[in-house]
Write a protein that holds these residues in place. Structure first.
Motif, PDB file in Angstrom:
ATOM      1  N   GLY A   7       0.837  -1.189   0.000  1.00 53.80           N
ATOM      2  CA  GLY A   7       0.000   0.000   0.000  1.00 53.80           C
ATOM      3  C   GLY A   7       0.874   1.241   0.000  1.00 53.80           C
ATOM      4  N   CYS A   8       1.826   1.279  -0.919  1.00 61.26           N
ATOM      5  CA  CYS A   8       2.890   2.304  -0.913  1.00 61.26           C
ATOM      6  C   CYS A   8       2.428   3.669  -1.402  1.00 61.26           C
ATOM      7  CB  CYS A   8       4.057   1.839  -1.778  1.00 61.26           C
ATOM      8  SG  CYS A   8       3.666   1.777  -3.538  1.00 61.26           S
ATOM      9  N   GLY A   9       1.232   3.757  -1.981  1.00 63.30           N
ATOM     10  CA  GLY A   9       0.792   5.042  -2.516  1.00 63.30           C
ATOM     11  C   GLY A   9       1.728   5.527  -3.603  1.00 63.30           C
ATOM     12  N   ASP A  29       0.791  -1.051  -4.778  1.00 59.17           N
ATOM     13  CA  ASP A  29      -0.384  -0.231  -4.479  1.00 59.17           C
ATOM     14  C   ASP A  29      -1.491  -0.559  -5.465  1.00 59.17           C
ATOM     15  OD1 ASP A  29      -0.955   2.257  -2.603  1.00 59.17           O
ATOM     16  OD2 ASP A  29      -2.048   2.556  -4.478  1.00 59.17           O
ATOM     17  N   SER A  72       4.000  -1.238   5.967  1.00 57.19           N
ATOM     18  CA  SER A  72       2.716  -0.744   5.474  1.00 57.19           C
ATOM     19  C   SER A  72       2.347   0.495   6.275  1.00 57.19           C
ATOM     20  CB  SER A  72       1.634  -1.829   5.604  1.00 57.19           C
ATOM     21  OG  SER A  72       0.423  -1.382   5.024  1.00 57.19           O
ATOM     22  N   SER A  75      -2.181   2.076   5.299  1.00 59.46           N
ATOM     23  CA  SER A  75      -2.939   1.311   4.310  1.00 59.46           C
ATOM     24  C   SER A  75      -3.397  -0.062   4.809  1.00 59.46           C
ATOM     25  CB  SER A  75      -2.121   1.141   3.022  1.00 59.46           C
ATOM     26  OG  SER A  75      -0.916   0.483   3.296  1.00 59.46           O
TER      27      SER A  75
END
Length: 196
Positions: A7-9, A29, A72, A75
């Motif tokens: 969920g690294c954006g 992501d 994480s 996220s």
């Protein structure tokens, strides 16, 4: 070291991990294009060590025992807010002794059956399904992690203030929520440990 940034954006944490630790980072992501993240990684000089992937966290395609660590930030609560995700989907991809480090929003105690009146219009059903207390999260990890630690983060006001000053439309909506909360119900949770 091979790290999963789950969920690294837009990949800021992935860039940091690649630069600071010279690690091989898999930047995963669901919403951010892997091509956009790749351009960012090239500009920061980490494209050789950072692999951008646009994937659903509930369908990880990685081999068992593949990662030395998972991170994480803001996220995990979207996809891991159940009794099976960590054990059945994420943990198999992690080596024994792999480091786990998560940070995500939560609530100080479970309020789902007794939502404060002033928060009813500000907390939508999606948020209430994702936000939980430390006591709720703890049993999902403690059997799987050594050196397990879960606690409130000290940076609640600082982190939220950073978010609220940006021009993101979601940030504008959150201003009302934080004003009504006044530090009474919400928190930020940090969780660390190593795979047994």
């Amino acid at each position: 070291m091979r790290i999963l940034d789950l969920g690294c954006g837009r990949g800021l944490s992935s860039i940091f991990l690649a630069q600071k630790y010279e690690a091989e980072v898999f930047a995963v992501d669901l919403w951010i294009s892997s091509s956009d993240n790749y351009v960012r990684f090239q500009k920061k000089g980490v494209a050789q060590r950072t692999i951008p992937l646009q994937l659903d966290a509930t369908k990880l395609p990685f081999a068992e025992n593949f990662f030395d660590a998972v991170v994480s930030i803001d996220s995990y609560h979207y996809f891991g807010n159940n009794n099976t995700y960590f054990e059945k989907i994420l943990k198999p991809t992690l080596k024994k002794g792999a480091m786990v480090a998560f940070a995500f929003p939560g609530i100080k105690k479970e309020l789902h059956e007794n939502i404060p009146e002033e928060m009813k219009l500000l907390w939508d059903n999606d948020a209430l399904q994702m936000w939980h207390s430390i006591d709720w999260w703890k049993p999902k990890f403690e059997a799987h992690l050594e050196n397990f630690n879960i606690s409130e983060m000290d940076c609640f006001s600082c982190a939220w203030n950073d978010w609220l000053t940006c021009d993101n439309p979601y940030a504008a909506e959150d201003r009302l929520m934080l004003e009504a909360d006044r530090g009474r119900f919400m928190n930020l949770i940090k969780l660390t440990g190593t795979i047994r």
